[in-house]
Write a protein that holds these residues in place. Sequence first.
Motif, PDB file in Angstrom:
ATOM      1  N   ALA A 308      -6.493 -76.465  30.887  1.00 51.39           N
ATOM      2  CA  ALA A 308      -5.442 -76.062  31.826  1.00 51.39           C
ATOM      3  C   ALA A 308      -4.065 -76.340  31.246  1.00 51.39           C
ATOM      4  O   ALA A 308      -3.115 -75.577  31.468  1.00 51.39           O
ATOM      5  N   VAL A 309      -3.927 -77.432  30.484  1.00 48.06           N
ATOM      6  CA  VAL A 309      -2.646 -77.735  29.832  1.00 48.06           C
ATOM      7  C   VAL A 309      -2.286 -76.636  28.844  1.00 48.06           C
ATOM      8  O   VAL A 309      -1.159 -76.124  28.828  1.00 48.06           O
ATOM      9  N   LEU A 310      -3.254 -76.245  28.022  1.00 48.91           N
ATOM     10  CA  LEU A 310      -2.980 -75.199  27.033  1.00 48.91           C
ATOM     11  C   LEU A 310      -2.742 -73.853  27.709  1.00 48.91           C
ATOM     12  O   LEU A 310      -1.932 -73.052  27.235  1.00 48.91           O
ATOM     13  N   ARG A 311      -3.429 -73.596  28.811  1.00 47.87           N
ATOM     14  CA  ARG A 311      -3.196 -72.352  29.538  1.00 47.87           C
ATOM     15  C   ARG A 311      -1.763 -72.323  30.082  1.00 47.87           C
ATOM     16  O   ARG A 311      -1.088 -71.286  30.006  1.00 47.87           O
ATOM     17  N   THR A 312      -1.281 -73.453  30.594  1.00 53.50           N
ATOM     18  CA  THR A 312       0.086 -73.499  31.098  1.00 53.50           C
ATOM     19  C   THR A 312       1.093 -73.411  29.957  1.00 53.50           C
ATOM     20  O   THR A 312       2.176 -72.838  30.114  1.00 53.50           O
ATOM     21  N   LEU A 313       0.752 -73.957  28.792  1.00 53.75           N
ATOM     22  CA  LEU A 313       1.621 -73.784  27.624  1.00 53.75           C
ATOM     23  C   LEU A 313       1.714 -72.309  27.232  1.00 53.75           C
ATOM     24  O   LEU A 313       2.784 -71.815  26.858  1.00 53.75           O
ATOM     25  N   LEU A 314       0.588 -71.611  27.318  1.00 54.69           N
ATOM     26  CA  LEU A 314       0.614 -70.169  27.052  1.00 54.69           C
ATOM     27  C   LEU A 314       1.525 -69.454  28.041  1.00 54.69           C
ATOM     28  O   LEU A 314       2.313 -68.568  27.652  1.00 54.69           O
ATOM     29  N   GLU A 315       1.441 -69.824  29.303  1.00 57.01           N
ATOM     30  CA  GLU A 315       2.324 -69.218  30.309  1.00 57.01           C
ATOM     31  C   GLU A 315       3.785 -69.513  29.983  1.00 57.01           C
ATOM     32  O   GLU A 315       4.659 -68.652  30.169  1.00 57.01           O
ATOM     33  N   THR A 316       4.049 -70.717  29.468  1.00 56.61           N
ATOM     34  CA  THR A 316       5.420 -71.083  29.121  1.00 56.61           C
ATOM     35  C   THR A 316       5.934 -70.241  27.957  1.00 56.61           C
ATOM     36  O   THR A 316       7.061 -69.744  27.985  1.00 56.61           O
ATOM     37  N   VAL A 317       5.102 -70.090  26.911  1.00 59.22           N
ATOM     38  CA  VAL A 317       5.517 -69.255  25.770  1.00 59.22           C
ATOM     39  C   VAL A 317       5.781 -67.826  26.236  1.00 59.22           C
ATOM     40  O   VAL A 317       6.763 -67.194  25.827  1.00 59.22           O
ATOM     41  N   HIS A 318       4.922 -67.322  27.096  1.00 56.45           N
ATOM     42  CA  HIS A 318       5.102 -65.962  27.618  1.00 56.45           C
ATOM     43  C   HIS A 318       6.397 -65.863  28.427  1.00 56.45           C
ATOM     44  O   HIS A 318       7.154 -64.899  28.296  1.00 56.45           O
ATOM     45  N   ALA A 319       6.659 -66.885  29.253  1.00 56.91           N
ATOM     46  CA  ALA A 319       7.873 -66.870  30.063  1.00 56.91           C
ATOM     47  C   ALA A 319       9.122 -66.929  29.196  1.00 56.91           C
ATOM     48  O   ALA A 319      10.126 -66.254  29.479  1.00 56.91           O
ATOM     49  N   VAL A 320       9.088 -67.716  28.119  1.00 57.33           N
ATOM     50  CA  VAL A 320      10.235 -67.785  27.205  1.00 57.33           C
ATOM     51  C   VAL A 320      10.464 -66.432  26.543  1.00 57.33           C
ATOM     52  O   VAL A 320      11.599 -65.967  26.386  1.00 57.33           O
ATOM     53  N   THR A 321       9.381 -65.783  26.144  1.00 56.36           N
ATOM     54  CA  THR A 321       9.504 -64.461  25.511  1.00 56.36           C
ATOM     55  C   THR A 321      10.116 -63.455  26.472  1.00 56.36           C
ATOM     56  O   THR A 321      10.986 -62.665  26.088  1.00 56.36           O
TER      57      THR A 321
END
Length: 543
Positions: A308-321
């Motif tokens: 879940a931590v890595l999934r939220t990190l993925l969401e963060t990278v996507h949001a930054v993009t």
Amino acid sequence: MSDSLLGLDEPPQPRDPNASGAYRVLARKYRPQTFSELIGQDAMVTTLGNAIKRDRLAHAFLLTGVRGVGKTSTARLIAKALNCIGPDGQGGPTIDPCGVCEPCRAIAEGRHIDVIEMDAASHTGVDDVREIIEASRYSAVSARYKIYIIDEVHMLSKSAFNALLKTLEEPPAHVKFLFATTEVNKVPVTVLSRCQRFDLRRIPAELLAEHFARVTQAEGFEAEPEALALIARAAEGSARDGLSILDQAIAHAGLEGEGVKAEAVRQMLGLSDRGAIRTLFGLLLEGDAPGALASLRGQYDLGVDPQAVLRTLLETVHAVTLAKLGTDANSGQSAEELKSLERWAAGLSFPALHRLWQLVLRGHDEVARAVLPIEAAEMALLRVIHASQLPDPGELARQIASGSVTISGGGAPAAAGPNGAAMPTSLGQLADYLEEKRRFQLATQVRDYLRPVRFAGTEVEFAAARPLPFDFIKELGAALKELTGTNWKLLCVDVPAQAMTLREEQAASEQAERDAVLASPMVAAAMEAFPDAELIGWSKTGS
């Protein structure tokens, strides 16, 4: 039709949140009773409304979409719309069924004799379909149309589909078929071609959050907007899934005597705190390995799943993009989160963001399969940190090409070619000399066949790496005499030579150079960051 075919699931009940009796879950209680309550499907409602107004109703409809977007509810609403007679009993088909006439009430309560629902998951055989075919010949008992609602229609057997085809193509005028499925790819094309298809969209998280806010208000509870946004994102476009989560959240709030809190929803869903994720993301970008691992362990100790931590990190990278692209912000994002996203978007390039996405995605997949999930997550974060300071692949290629990256172990320098009247002094120079004089076949044979033994003036001894052409020595001697004006003594000896042919030497040199490039720290790190990458087109000449 037998009673065994009746009942797709719990029949919808008239809306009354305060009605007495057994508790009904929110997903049942707030099932849409009118098209205006059907959220996120405006295009379909408009099309149906126009078809009804113009009396251009298809005889069969296919409703497809993911779970919980309203396929069965839409089918029941269509049944209402086609059979509504209005409060005065004089009305016709309408996109806004009154809900008070006898057909509307009977359909809402699941007791209308002319609206038959069948669950194809439990009635897959041809005999079940034959019952429908036989019953469809008879006119409706009390309604304008006899309507068959078949849920999960893709579960019907091949023979059942085949039995239905003729009736589906030319049904009696009083019959309408409404099919619902989550796997439209499993429905035969022969059936698809006979239906008017509606693809129900995933419901946007913003609309779901607004819907959940109305539900919590109707239930007499308060809810934090962030909590509803979390539930909406977890629902993944499904109103039913979201209402089930909301039901659980309200039950928890009821026990605590509080409203629906974002922190409680995170704990309930096993989600990592977004503030903690922002801290972790910042540590990754700074290359702070001890801090990042401590942050991850802190969330793990609180019960957060490493995946879940890595999934939220993925969401963060996507949001930054998305922030870097200048897209509109998500309504569920706080002001603090928006500020962080803007700061990161300004400092990260698109190649860096793409690299981060690939690294975190790879880590997410590894954790999903790992025997030791937290250890796998830590190794994934360390890999991200290790690659955080690397240049993007384009910059790396430019550094290698410019020579700013030092590469050890390069191959031997290329042999110098003959300079005008100078005679060749090595086998390599001899091959170059022949090539310069356009004797290409002989030059190729020298490179491929000969291993040098002794080269002294015009006396050349060599060993054959493979059987030589019958007249090779004769042709080579004649060519050299013609080109240099001197007789050459060419001798093929049987003593095995230790040296390689020129072609073998070139291949070994290029392999050594390639190995040196791959062994350099920067390239090794790049290959680790991009495991599917390949080093191609590299040689000393840059070709």
